[in-house]
Design an enzyme around this catalytic site. Structure first.
Site, short mmCIF file in Angstrom:
data_model
loop_
_atom_site.label_atom_id
_atom_site.label_comp_id
_atom_site.label_asym_id
_atom_site.label_seq_id
_atom_site.Cartn_x
_atom_site.Cartn_y
_atom_site.Cartn_z
N GLU A 88 -4.37 112.96 120.64
CA GLU A 88 -3.00 112.58 120.79
C GLU A 88 -3.10 111.19 121.32
O GLU A 88 -3.68 111.09 122.31
CB GLU A 88 -2.17 113.42 121.39
N MET A 138 -4.15 118.49 127.43
CA MET A 138 -3.53 118.11 126.16
C MET A 138 -3.43 119.38 125.57
O MET A 138 -4.35 120.40 125.61
CB MET A 138 -4.64 117.32 125.32
N GLU A 139 -2.37 119.77 124.81
CA GLU A 139 -2.14 121.03 124.13
C GLU A 139 -2.41 121.39 122.82
O GLU A 139 -1.88 122.02 122.16
CB GLU A 139 -0.33 120.99 124.21
N GLU A 149 1.34 122.91 129.13
CA GLU A 149 0.50 122.73 127.93
C GLU A 149 0.87 124.22 127.06
O GLU A 149 0.92 124.15 125.96
CB GLU A 149 -0.91 122.82 128.11
N1 ARG Z 1 0.43 115.61 125.20
C1 ARG Z 1 -0.08 115.58 126.49
C2 ARG Z 1 0.98 116.11 127.37
O1 ARG Z 1 2.02 115.79 127.83
C3 ARG Z 1 -0.29 114.33 127.00
C4 ARG Z 1 -1.31 113.45 126.00
C5 ARG Z 1 -1.06 111.82 126.19
N2 ARG Z 1 -2.15 111.23 125.77
C6 ARG Z 1 -2.28 109.97 125.65
N3 ARG Z 1 -3.50 109.36 125.49
N4 ARG Z 1 -1.24 109.12 125.91
O2 ARG Z 1 0.85 117.24 127.89
ZN ZN Z 2 3.41 117.29 127.13
#
Ligand code: ARG
Ligand code: ZN
Length: 864
Positions: free
Chosen positions: A125, A266-267, A301
């Site tokens: 992500e 990260m989820e 997550e």
């Molecule tokens: N989706 C993840 C969270 O909020 C964050 C990942 C964001 N990564 C990034 N490289 N901006 O739990």
């Molecule tokens: Zn998140």
């Protein structure tokens, strides 16, 4: 070469021309590189070319329906592979070579750790998957993944999303594993891990009767620090079933901890990858604060499995759809596991300290942005925290039952889809049509100011609350509109403190008045109003309380947040010279703290809060003088501390030494004792130095030990150096504790820029480990009097420059701390401008350039 500052607009969204049904991945890791084979089944959905994204990949082979393509049958540039004339239904095969060993960006597949500690993990992500293979790497392309991972047997752990289908020998001391994820998912949720780790296992039976294997992978020496995370995972699974009716949908849930990670965690579907700092917890090595944070990140997550994974974002502009909602969910979860008031105080403090400044400067953007250059730059406090506030406002307005009705509808309608903020609001609006009006909150940047007063007519007995709202006009956006602002309000008897009425006022216009008639007031008594209870909307408040009103609210309020807020408002007035009544503050503390010592020590500790220097800087749009702000803050602290000298000593000793327990009450007592130790030193209580040494020596856990050590370092106590050395030696093998050792020194009031530079020059300072980098630069950023000097800025910006090449995501994030540079006094401002301008010529990442361009854009600094 593609233009690195090209903007992408929400209004330009178009659906992909091809859907992908499935992908078979074949990842083979070798000592110096890896190869990735990908086989995609695609099917046309609309006119247009098949667009595959790819970055830093070397293409070895490309085939359509089994036939190798000639060079004129495709176009390849730095970012994309375009295949001309793809049949409407086709199989696309690519083979690429990548070098995870030299990937310092911590995006895509990368090596974390070195030598015997080396492991390979992914971060996809938002756009890391394109650094692994060619793919329509956008969140609205969902498909089924089958992943074969092959590596040397020195890495016994081979993981990917979903269920394990097969493992086997691949010859030459190599082995493989094949994973299949039956749930369609976007590429940003792909994950794979190749490592030598231990595992802690457990089980959870869902409300639907599914037996789920739970696994947390960590280094051997850390595996016994995974109990807190494991318990949090089970708690989160139960909580989501009870509160949202959501059960887990696979037979396996894995979490892998790595020391090198850009964010918290990260989820990825069924295979979360976590920063060790958000996974590991033990009383000896982890502070209470951090341990509680671990639980909240585990929950965050996990909650994404429904809010993010099962229902995902149509495009990256909708990031808040999953993040705002999921942060709201994790905040609610955390509130259920500690004092709700303190949880709210902490969440609001974070919002004010970090989101309000963002919204007040050149990096301001709506919760749902309308354009960006680099999406990584939009994982912001605004998207996450203000995004959560919007969902909270809606949840409060609807009440528990209707909100649940709305979220049920959301999950029912959109499961398996990639959707938008409009879809979210539309589903929730089945419970209450007013939800639709909240779209304005997603679109409009800037923090609104709510002002108001109250008038009581003795003759009629009618109380009127007047409220008004105003939002600055952020450049490049439409003129601000009035937002729906829920203002939770209570009325007290101003003498007895009796709670007379509670009501949720909804301010929808620029100005409005609200009346309370049947107040059960005694004859001759007057009402006292308390507004924005529990911080019912993310706004600034300027309400016409008298200083005495605030002191009364500090005593009367039944709602913990507003009690704390009353004290904070008084503190702010004192710091900005808008009140002289320090006596009221001292009295409020004298009355409130003893009552809370036993019942809610955590809230008692919080009552001593002073806004950070960074928060206080928000009081200035021009001529901000960091030294003067710090001096005023230090002086007030010293004044309060010396006025309460005797009480502080008595309260400190009233909290006895106790053995470690992990309850909210015990955590509160440990925090309060640390706060009191700091105040005792401020009050120059001679014995307090010995209290600190003793607390360190007899510490039952890291919170006590670190509290004592911080106090020693902050006040430069004679034995500080000796205890710092002891601390390092005791925990030399614990990276996360050594991070604390760096932080304590970098953040100390008494350490200079040169001291921080010396920390950064040590051999155990590692630019490849974001956690370590944050310890020092975070400390510097928290001290405006040092940051905004020649030496401070040089050190800070040289780090940005260095990271621009190594890790642009982290480099850009560092810059956000400088967003309000233009509010400085003339000389400092000119200096900052020169240095930022000089940096502009030296950096090349999209991430850093976008932020720097905005920081230096004159039109964005203009005040409306
Ligand atoms: N989706 C993840 C969270 O909020 C964050 C990942 C964001 N990564 C990034 N490289 N901006 O739990
Ligand atoms: Zn998140």
């Amino acid at each position: 070469m593609t233009d690195t500052t090209q903007k992408i607009y929400l209004k330009d969204y178009t659906p992909p021309a091809f859907a992908v049904e499935s992908i078979d991945l074949d990842i083979r890791l070798f000592d110096e590189y890896a190869t990735v084979g990908a086989k995609l089944s695609v099917a046309r959905q609309s006119a247009g070319e098949l667009e595959l994204f790819g970055r830093a990949l070397s293409l070895l082979d490309v085939r359509v329906n089994g036939k190798a393509l000639n060079a004129d049958e495709y176009t390849l540039d730095d970012e994309r592979l375009h295949l001309h004339d793809v049949p409407d239904v086709a199989t696309i095969e690519t083979l690429v070579r990548i070098t995870p060993q030299t990937n310092t960006t911590l995006e895509g597949l990368y090596q974390a750790g070195t030598g015997d500690n080396a492991m390979f993990v992914t971060q996809c992500e938002p756009e890391g998957f394109r650094k692994i293979t060619f793919f329509p790497d956008r969140p609205d392309v969902l498909c089924v993944y089958t992943t074969r991972v092959e590596a040397d047997k020195k890495y016994p752990i081979l993981l990917a999303n979903g269920n394990l289908l097969e493992v086997g020998d691949a010859g030459d001391e190599r082995h493989f594993a094949i994973w299949h994820d039956p749930t369609k998912k976007p590429s940003y949720l792909f994950a794979c891990v190749i490592a030598d780790l231990q595992v802690m296992s457990d089980h959870y039976t869902t409300i639907e009767g599914r037996d789920v294997l739970l696994e947390i992978y960590a280094a051997a020496q850390d595996i016994d620090k995974c109990h807190v995370a494991m318990q949090a995972l089970k708690d989160a699974m139960r909580w989501d079933e009870e509160n949202y009716g959501r059960a887990y949908d696979l037979d396996r849930y894995m979490i892998v901890a790595t020391g090198q990670f850009n964010m918290g965690a990260m989820e990825n579907k069924g295979l979360n990858i976590f920063n060790t700092s958000c996974t590991l917890s033990s009383p000896e090595t982890t502070t209470d604060e951090r341990s509680f944070f671990v639980k909240s990140v585990i929950a965050h997550e996990y909650f994404h499995n429904w809010t993010g994974n099962r229902i995902t974002c149509r495009d990256w502009f909708q990031l808040c759809l999953k993040e705002g909602f999921t942060v709201f969910r994790d905040q609610s979860f955390s509130g259920d596991f500690c004092s709700k008031a303190v949880q709210r105080i902490e969440d609001v403090a974070t919002l004010r300290a970090a989101q309000f400044p963002e919204d007040a400067g050149p990096l301001a953007h709506p919760v749902r942005p309308e354009s960006f250059v680099e999406i990584n730059n939009f994982y912001t406090m605004t998207v996450y925290e203000k995004g959560a506030e919007i969902v909270r406002m809606i949840a409060n307005l609807l009440g528990k039952e209707k909100f649940r009705q709305g979220t049920d509808e959301y999950f029912r309608r959109y499961d398996g889809q990639a959707v938008t903020v409009e879809d979210f609001l539309s589903a929730l609006s089945v419970a209450d049509a007013r939800v639709l009006d909240f779209l304005a909150w997603y679109r409009q940047p800037g923090t609104s100011l709510v002002s108001g007063d109250f008038v009581f007519d003795e003759n009629s007995g009618v109380l009127t609350v007047n409220l008004a709202q105003k939002t600055r006009h952020v450049p490049n956006f439409a003129a601000p509109v009035a937002l729906p602002i829920p203002v939770a309000t209570a009325v007290f008897d101003s003498k007895t403190g009796k709670l007379l009425a509670e009501k949720m006022l909804l301010l929808t216009k620029a100005e409005d008045s609200f009346t309370f008639d049947d107040l059960p007031l005694d004859k001759g008594a007057a009402p006292l109003v308390s507004v924005l209870r529990d911080f019912s909307a993310p706004v600034n408040l300027d309400f016409a309380y008298s200083d005495e009103d605030l002191a009364k609210l500090a005593a009367f309020e039944t709602q913990g947040f507003n009690r704390w807020q009353a004290v904070q408002t008084l503190v702010n007035r004192l710091l900005f010279g808008k009140s002289e009544r320090v006596d009221l503050l001292i009295e409020a503390l004298q009355v409130a703290v003893p009552k809370l010592l036993d019942s809610d020590a955590m809230l008692a500790a919080r009552l001593f809060d002073l806004p950070s220097e960074k928060e206080l800087a928000m009081g200035y749009e021009t001529n901000y003088q960091p030294q003067a702000v710090k001096a005023a803050r230090d002086a007030l602290k010293a004044q309060v501390a010396s006025a309460l000298r005797d009480e502080i000593a008595a309260w400190y000793h009233a909290l006895p030494a106790e053995s470690y327990t992990d309850t909210p009450q015990a955590r509160g007592r440990r925090l309060l004792k640390n706060v009191l130790l700091d105040l005792a030193l401020s009050a120059r209580i001679d014995a307090a130095a010995d209290w600190a040494y003793e607390r360190y020596e007899n510490a039952s856990c890291m919170s006590e030990r670190l509290g004592a050590l911080s106090a020693m370092v902050d006040f430069a106590l004679p034995k500080a150096a000796q205890y710092l050395a002891d601390f390092y030696e005791r925990f030399a093998d614990e990276e996360l504790v050594i991070d604390l050792w760096f932080s304590v020194q970098a953040g100390a009031a008494t350490s200079s820029v040169a001291d921080i530079a010396a920390l950064m020059a040590r051999s155990d300072y590692d630019w490849q480990t974001p956690n370590r980098v944050r310890t020092t630069l975070g400390g510097l950023a928290a001290k405006p009097t040092m940051l905004w000097t020649q030496a401070g800025l040089d050190l800070y910006l040289s780090a940005v420059e260095k990271l621009d090449a190594l890790n642009p995501v982290i480099a850009a994030r560092l810059l956000s701390a400088l967003a309000r540079w233009y509010t400085l006094g003339a000389a400092d401002k000119a200096m900052a401008q020169d240095k930022l301008t000089a940096l502009q010529a030296k950096v090349s990442s999209k991430n850093v350039r976008e932020y720097l361009d905005n920081l230096l854009d004159d039109s964005l600094l203009a005040k409306a």
